[in-house]
Write an enzyme that holds these catalytic residues in place. Structure first.
Site, mmCIF file in Angstrom:
data_model
loop_
_atom_site.group_PDB
_atom_site.id
_atom_site.type_symbol
_atom_site.label_atom_id
_atom_site.label_comp_id
_atom_site.label_asym_id
_atom_site.label_seq_id
_atom_site.Cartn_x
_atom_site.Cartn_y
_atom_site.Cartn_z
ATOM 1 N N LYS A 82 0.839 -1.198 0.000
ATOM 2 C CA LYS A 82 0.000 0.000 0.000
ATOM 3 C C LYS A 82 0.873 1.247 0.000
ATOM 4 O O LYS A 82 1.916 1.270 0.659
ATOM 5 C CB LYS A 82 -0.881 -0.047 1.262
ATOM 6 C CG LYS A 82 -1.942 1.037 1.362
ATOM 7 C CD LYS A 82 -2.795 0.798 2.608
ATOM 8 C CE LYS A 82 -3.878 1.830 2.805
ATOM 9 N NZ LYS A 82 -4.697 1.549 4.007
ATOM 10 N N SER A 157 -9.618 1.384 3.112
ATOM 11 C CA SER A 157 -8.801 2.169 2.220
ATOM 12 C C SER A 157 -7.758 1.374 1.431
ATOM 13 O O SER A 157 -7.262 1.877 0.434
ATOM 14 C CB SER A 157 -8.090 3.278 3.007
ATOM 15 O OG SER A 157 -7.219 2.734 3.964
ATOM 16 N N SER A 181 -9.525 -1.034 7.229
ATOM 17 C CA SER A 181 -8.997 -0.854 5.869
ATOM 18 C C SER A 181 -8.294 -2.042 5.241
ATOM 19 O O SER A 181 -7.968 -1.999 4.066
ATOM 20 C CB SER A 181 -8.056 0.335 5.834
ATOM 21 O OG SER A 181 -8.821 1.508 5.742
#
Ligand code: GLN
Length: 491
Positions: A82, A157, A181
Site C-alpha cells: 500500500k 482504504s 482498511s
C-alpha cells in the site's frame, strides 16, 4: 503456462520455486503480464516497479542457481504494498497530492523484512488518501475498481492491495488497517485480510493516520498465504516503541500440523445482526456458523454492548489523531509547497488547501474541533472512556468464548459514487470493523460465499490480543469446510 502462474497462491509458487519448476523471473513476468493486461481496468497500482522487480528476480535466480539464496519465507514471491508504507527510492504518495512526488530515503521495517525474506516488490497500490475512506474513491489520483464488477468499489482504504490480489496481479500484498482498511476491502474483493493485534507488526515507516489504531497487515488469496506474510513481517522493532516484545508464534507449523478446531468456542455478538445487515450476508454468515458447529465448535450468543457507540467513538479518536499527525505537511520539509506565496502563513494555508483532498480536510477540521479547549472533555476525553468500556466488553466476552464471528461489512460492495457524497453513510460501513482497532485485538476477514449477483461476502473472526496463531487455525479450518466456489472475474 506462464500466463497461469499468476493464478497460483504464494504457497504453490513457493513449491514451484523450491522444486525448480519455475524461475523467479518467469513468475515475476507472469504477474507483470497480468498487470499489463488488466490494470487499465482495475487501476490498483499508483507506481509499478517493473524494471527493478525484474532485476531483483534475475538476482534471486542467480542466487538460487548458486545455492546461496538463504531460506526466506517469500523467496521469489512478487508482493505489492500500500502506498502509505514507505519504500526507499520508490515514490510513496499516500494517494495524496501533497506527497505526489515524495521519494522516501528509507524503508519501512515491514519492507525491509519482506526483502530479507526474498520478496520482489512489484509496485505500490492505490488507497484512500492517507487511509481515510472505505472505497478507495478518496484517492487523489483515480478510484480502483472491484475485480468482480468494475462498476463497484473494491472497498477501502487498502482497495488497491485487495483488488490487485483478487485480480491475480500479485499473489499477496500488505495494507494498513486503522478502522477496517484491510478487512473491508478483503471482504469486498473476495480474499483474506488480517489486521494483527496492535503492536504485533512494526509501524515504523507506515505514514501515520491515527497512531493508536493503525496496524499493518497482510492480504492474500488464502488463509495460509496470509499466515506466510504475517510470519515474515511480525515481531518487535526497536524503531517502534509500540511494537510488543513478545515472541512470534510459528503460524505455519500451526497450520501444517492440521490440528483440529474441535471445542473452540465461538461467540456471536447479537449487536452485529441488526436491521442494517444485508439479508444475503446474514444468510451466508449463518450458514458458515453451522459449518463451524459441524467442525465441533460450540456457537453461543454474546454481547458487546458498546458496539452502538463504536462509530462515534472511532470518528472522534481517529480524526483527532489524524489532525495532529497531518500537521507535518506544511510545505516546509517535504511534499508539495504552494508556489509564489509571500509570507509563511499564506504558504502554510495554500500548501494545505492545494495538497489535501476533501475528506482529509474534513477529518482535520473534526479532529481540531474535538481537541480544542472547551470541547476536549466533551468529545476526545469521553471517546477515550468509551473506548475503555468497549475494550472491557471484549475482555468479558473472551472469558466465555475463544473467538467472535460475524459479518465484516453490513452491505455488499456498493456502486462507485453511491456513498461518495455522503460521508456519514460511508462511515457507517465500518460498523463491524472499527471495534477491533479500538480494542487493539486481531481481526480477520475471509470469503464465506458470493451473493446472487456474484459479489463476494466476507466473514470476520476476531480473537483476543496476540491470538493470531489460533485465529489463523480456525480460519484455515473454516476455509476448507466452506470451500467457497468463485464465479468468474470481470477482467
Ligand atoms: N474507513 C475507515 C476510515 O475512513 C477506516 C480507514 C482505515 O482503516 N485506514 O477512517
Amino acid at each position: 503456462m506462464r500466463s497461469e502462474l499468476c493464478q497460483l497462491s504464494i504457497r504453490e509458487l513457493r513449491e514451484r520455486i523450491e522444486g525448480g519448476d519455475s524461475s523467479v523471473t518467469e513468475i515475476t513476468q507472469s504477474f507483470l503480464d497480468r498487470i499489463q493486461q488488466c490494470d487499465n481496468k482495475i487501476k490498483a497500482f499508483l507506481t509499478l516497479e517493473q524494471e527493478s522487480a525484474l532485476a531483483q528476480a534475475a538476482k534471486l535466480d542467480r542466487e538460487l542457481a548458486e545455492g546461496k539464496s538463504g531460506n526466506g519465507l517469500l523467496m521469489g514471491i512478487p508482493i505489492a504494498i500500500k502506498d502509505n508504507i514507505v519504500t526507499q527510492g520508490v515514490r510513496t504518495t499516500c494517494a495524496s497530492r501533497i506527497l505526489e512526488d515524495y521519494v522516501p530515503p528509507y524503508d519501512a521495517t515491514v519492507m525491509g523484512k519482506l526483502t530479507q525474506n526474498g520478496a520482489v516488490l512489484i509496485g505500490k497500490t492505490n488507497c484512500d488518501e492517507f487511509g481515510m475512506g472505505s472505497s478507495t474513491e478518496n484517492s487523489a489520483f483515480f478510484p480502483t475498481c472491484n475485480p468482480w464488477d468494475l462498476e463497484r468499489v473494491p472497498g477501502g482504504s487498502s482497495g488497491g492491495s485487495a483488488a490487485a490480489v483478487a485480480a491475480w496481479e500479485v499473489p499477496g500484498a500488505l495494507g494498513s488497517d486503522t478502522g477496517g482498511s484491510i478487512r473491508q476491502p478483503a471482504a469486498f474483493c473476495g480474499i483474506v485480510g488480517l489486521k494483527p493485534t496492535y503492536g504485533r507488526v512494526s509501524r515504523y515507516g507506515l505514514v501515520a493516520f491515527a497512531s493508536s489504531l493503525d496496524q499493518i497487515g497482510p492480504l492474500g488469496k488464502s488463509v495460509y498465504d496470509v499466515a506466510i506474510l504475517l510470519q515474515a513481517i511480525a515481531g518487535a522493532d526497536p524503531k517502534d516503541s509500540t511494537s510488543v516484545a513478545r515472541p512470534v508464534e510459528n503460524y505455519l507449523s500451526e497450520l501444517d500440523q492440521g490440528k483440529d478446531v474441535k471445542g473452540l468456542k465461538i461467540g456471536v455478538p447479537k449487536e452485529w445482526f441488526g436491521s442494517a445487515l444485508d439479508r444475503q450476508i446474514e444468510q451466508s454468515i449463518q450458514a458458515a456458523l453451522e459449518k463451524l458447529e459441524g467442525l465441533g465448535c460450540p456457537v453461543v450468543e454474546v454481547s458487546i454492548p458498546q458496539t452502538e457507540y463504536a462509530i462515534s467513538t472511532y470518528y472522534i479518536i481517529a480524526p483527532a489523531e489524524a489532525s495532529s499527525n497531518l500537521a507535518r505537511y506544511d510545505g516546509v520539509k517535504y511534499g508539495h509547497r504552494s508556489a509564489g506565496q509571500e509570507d509563511l502563513e499564506s504558504m502554510f494555508k495554500c500548501t494545505r488547501s492545494e495538497g489535501f483532498g476533501e475528506e482529509v480536510k474534513r477529518r482535520i477540521m473534526i479532529g481540531t474541533y474535538v481537541l480544542s479547549s472547551g470541547y476536549y472533555d466533551a468529545y476526545f476525553l469521553k471517546a477515550g472512556k468509551v473506548r475503555t468500556l468497549l475494550r472491557n466488553d471484549y475482555l468479558e466476552a473472551f472469558k466465555k468464548v475463544d473467538f467472535l464471528v460475524g459479518p465484516t461489512t453490513p452491505s455488499l460492495p456498493f456502486m462507485m459514487e453511491e456513498k461518495k457524497t455522503d460521508p456519514l453513510e460511508m462511515y457507517l460501513t465500518d460498523i463491524y470493523t472499527v471495534t477491533a482497532n479500538l480494542a487493539g485485538i486481531p481481526g480477520l476477514s475471509m470469503p464465506c460465499g458470493f451473493s446472487q449477483e456474484g459479489l463476494p461476502i466476507g466473514l470476520q473472526i476476531q480473537a483476543p490480543h496476540f491470538q493470531e496463531a489460533k485465529l489463523l487455525r480456525l480460519a484455515h479450518a473454516l476455509e476448507e469446510a466452506l470451500d467457497v466456489q468463485r464465479p468468474a472475474l470481470a477482467v
